[in-house]
Structures are given as structure tokens and as C-alpha cells.
Scaffold this active site. Structure first.
Site, PDB file in Angstrom:
ATOM      1  N   TYR A 203       6.222  -5.071 -22.463  1.00  0.00           N
ATOM      2  CA  TYR A 203       5.621  -5.422 -21.376  1.00  0.00           C
ATOM      3  C   TYR A 203       4.093  -5.666 -21.983  1.00  0.00           C
ATOM      4  CZ  TYR A 203       2.208  -5.182 -17.633  1.00  0.00           C
ATOM      5  OH  TYR A 203       1.163  -5.417 -16.825  1.00  0.00           O
TER       6      TYR A 203
ATOM      7  N   VAL B 298       0.926   5.121  -9.493  1.00  0.00           N
ATOM      8  CA  VAL B 298       1.027   6.601  -9.101  1.00  0.00           C
ATOM      9  C   VAL B 298       0.167   6.964  -7.823  1.00  0.00           C
ATOM     10  CG1 VAL B 298      -1.155   7.164 -10.572  1.00  0.00           C
ATOM     11  CG2 VAL B 298       0.688   9.006 -10.124  1.00  0.00           C
TER      12      VAL B 298
END
Length: 310
Positions: free
Chosen positions: A140, A183
């Protein structure tokens, strides 16, 4: 200004579209709705349900003739880049090249590109500035960094202007905790559903959390500034996961249970940005504090979950 936003139905892209239209711009959206949502598409924007890798992309740019392109569409999951690196590279690298080709052929003047803190890898020093060595730790990170080189080449060969924005940890309204969630959105989902929060490690790992509306404002500023620049888009503030939990306890008014697990191999312990260059070049600064942004996001999701329960 006429602007095309790739990924304009997604988390960050939809906020950019909203702000562009509020500014008075004409906006077209290209999004395949893999992580975006049709409900997030602004009614005043033209919408093309299309993948970045589609040959039809050129036809869209020929029809719309945008002056600027804000490129948000991407494969965004580190795990996916590990499990399926060919797919990751096809979307993030080849998809961007296809977009750049279409842009040069249709007279686009400027491309604003969403890059990532993932290009830096494990920080050698803090805060991370734009001169920090680039050493991605995942496919990524590589697939977000490679298009930066293509942007430079397209400027050199064809005069296509560009600004590269490397994002810190973006959070806020419309981030899907079950899809693209970071998160913060995952924690909010757990807090609302009275489920324990899971932290891998001791919770002292730190990140730079920036509110999505501030990121959108940086993109708008970059349509008219920062030519040829690479800019870190963050707050310059370091916040630990344990502090995030404490803030959630204050905002939610309840003591949220936390489960600590073993550290995950490959996780970076500390990361936050030096954003001084972006503030100077773009005449921009993040306006929403982490506490305020967290409260706005929590209240938004409480409202959304109540609607789903009806």
C-alpha cells in the site's frame, strides 16, 4: 472552477465535494461505490459510477472538461495490499496513470493527489517532515508513493501542475467502521454498542489524528496553490491510544472496557507530522481540535445508529 473528484462518494471525497460546491464550483464525481455510498453524493454534482481502471474514464473527462482533478479514489487497505498486491497496484498505480493520461489529453491544468503517511514507513525522527526518508513497509505504501513520481514526470513532459498531500490519520463523519474504518470509527462503533475496545500493545503508541473537514479544506486550498509541492496534512499533535480511550470516556459519559493484546508485528510505535510547510504554502491550518472533532464524530454516529434502530 470545474473540478472532477475521484472517490467523491467516499469518506474524505464527499466532504471535498460538499466544500467545493459551497465554494461555488461545478463538480463531477467518479466513484465505483466499492467503499463510497450513493447517499453521500451531493445532489448538485454530476456522478459517474465507474472504476478508475475503466477505459470510459477518458470519455468522462472529455465530457466534463475539468480544470482541476482531486484524486481521492484508491485501494486503502494495507492488508489487501499484502494479500492481493496485483489488485492494489492495479487500482492505485495503473488507475492513477490512466487518470493522468485522461487529464493530459483533455486539458486538465492541475491534479491534487491524496498520498499517505504510509510512504514514510517506520519514522527515523519525529515529527515527520517532507524531507524524511521514504521507506514504505507495505505494498500500500509503495502504491501510494509511486504515483508521486508519475505526477512529477507528467509535469516535466506535459506541464500538468500537481500538489501531493500526504495524509496523517484522518477521522470524522462518514467514515465506515465496518469498511474503510480507522481506529477512531472502530472505537466509536464499540463504544456505542457497549463492547470492549481492543488495543494491541500497551496503548502508548501515538498517531496524528486530523479531522476530515480540515483535510477537505487543504484539498480546496491546493487547487490554487502548492504547485509541485509535497505537503504533510496533519495537526502536528501526537495522541496515544490510551488518551483516545480517556477522551471517549469523557465524551460518552461511561467507563469503556479495554482489552489489551500483544503488539502486532510491523506496527509503528510513534508517528506524527510536522505540518509547517502545508500551513505556509496553502495558507491553511487545521481548525478542529481532536477533542472537538471526536465529540462531533461521536454525536454524529449516535444519531446515525439511532436512525438504524428505528
Amino acid at each position: 472552477m470545474k473540478v472532477l473528484v475521484t472517490g467523491g462518494a467516499g469518506f474524505i471525497g464527499s466532504h471535498i465535494v460538499d466544500q467545493l460546491i459551497a465554494r461555488g464550483d461545478q463538480v463531477a464525481i467518479v466513484d465505483n461505490i466499492s467503499t463510497g455510498k450513493e447517499t453521500q453524493i451531493h445532489p448538485q454534482a454530476s456522478f459517474y459510477k465507474m472504476d478508475l481502471t475503466s477505459p470510459g474514464l477518458l470519455e468522462v473527462l472529455e465530457r466534463e472538461k475539468p480544470e482541476a482533478v482531486i484524486h481521492q479514489a484508491a485501494q486503502i487497505h494495507v492488508n489487501t495490499s499484502v494479500l492481493d498486491p496485483v489488485f492494489d497496484a492495479n487500482v492505485n498505480i495503473l488507475g492513477t496513470i490512466r487518470l493522468l493520461e485522461a487529464s493530459r489529453q483533455t486539458g486538465v491544468k492541475k491534479v491534487v493527489y491524496a498520498s499517505s503517511a504510509a510512504v514514510y514507513g517506520d519514522p527515523q525522527y519525529l515529527p515527520i517532515d517532507e524531507q524524511h526518508p521514504v521507506q514504505p513497509l507495505s505494498g500500500y505504501g509503495i502504491s501510494k508513493y509511486t504515483p508521486e513520481h508519475y505526477l512529477s514526470v507528467y509535469h516535466h513532459l506535459y506541464g500538468l501542475e500537481y500538489t501531493i498531500l500526504r495524509y496523517a490519520n484522518v477521522y470524522g463523519l462518514r467514515q465506515d467502521p465496518r469498511g474503510e474504518g480507522g481506529v477512531i470509527s472502530i472505537f466509536i462503533d464499540k463504544v456505542i454498542n457497549d463492547q470492549p475496545l481492543t488495543i494491541f500493545g500497551d496503548g502508548e503508541q501515538t498517531r496524528d489524528y486530523i479531522y476530515v473537514e480540515d483535510v477537505a479544506k487543504a484539498n480546496l486550498a491546493a487547487t490554487a496553490a502548492g504547485e509541485g509541492e509535497v505537503l504533510n496534512i496533519g495537526t502536528g499533535v501526537s495522541t496515544s491510544l490510551n488518551e483516545v480511550v480517556r477522551l471517549f470516556n469523557d465524551i460518552s459519559g461511561k467507563e469503556n472496557a479495554v482489552q489489551y493484546g500483544p503488539e502486532r508485528s510491523g506496527d509503528i510505535k510513534h508517528s506524527y507530522f510536522n505540518n509547517e510547510k502545508a500551513c505556509s504554502v496553502l495558507n491553511w491550518k487545521p481548525a478542529v481540535s481532536f477533542t472537538e472533532g471526536l465529540r462531533k464524530t461521536y454525536e454524529y454516529y449516535c444519531h446515525e445508529y439511532r436512525k438504524m434502530d428505528k
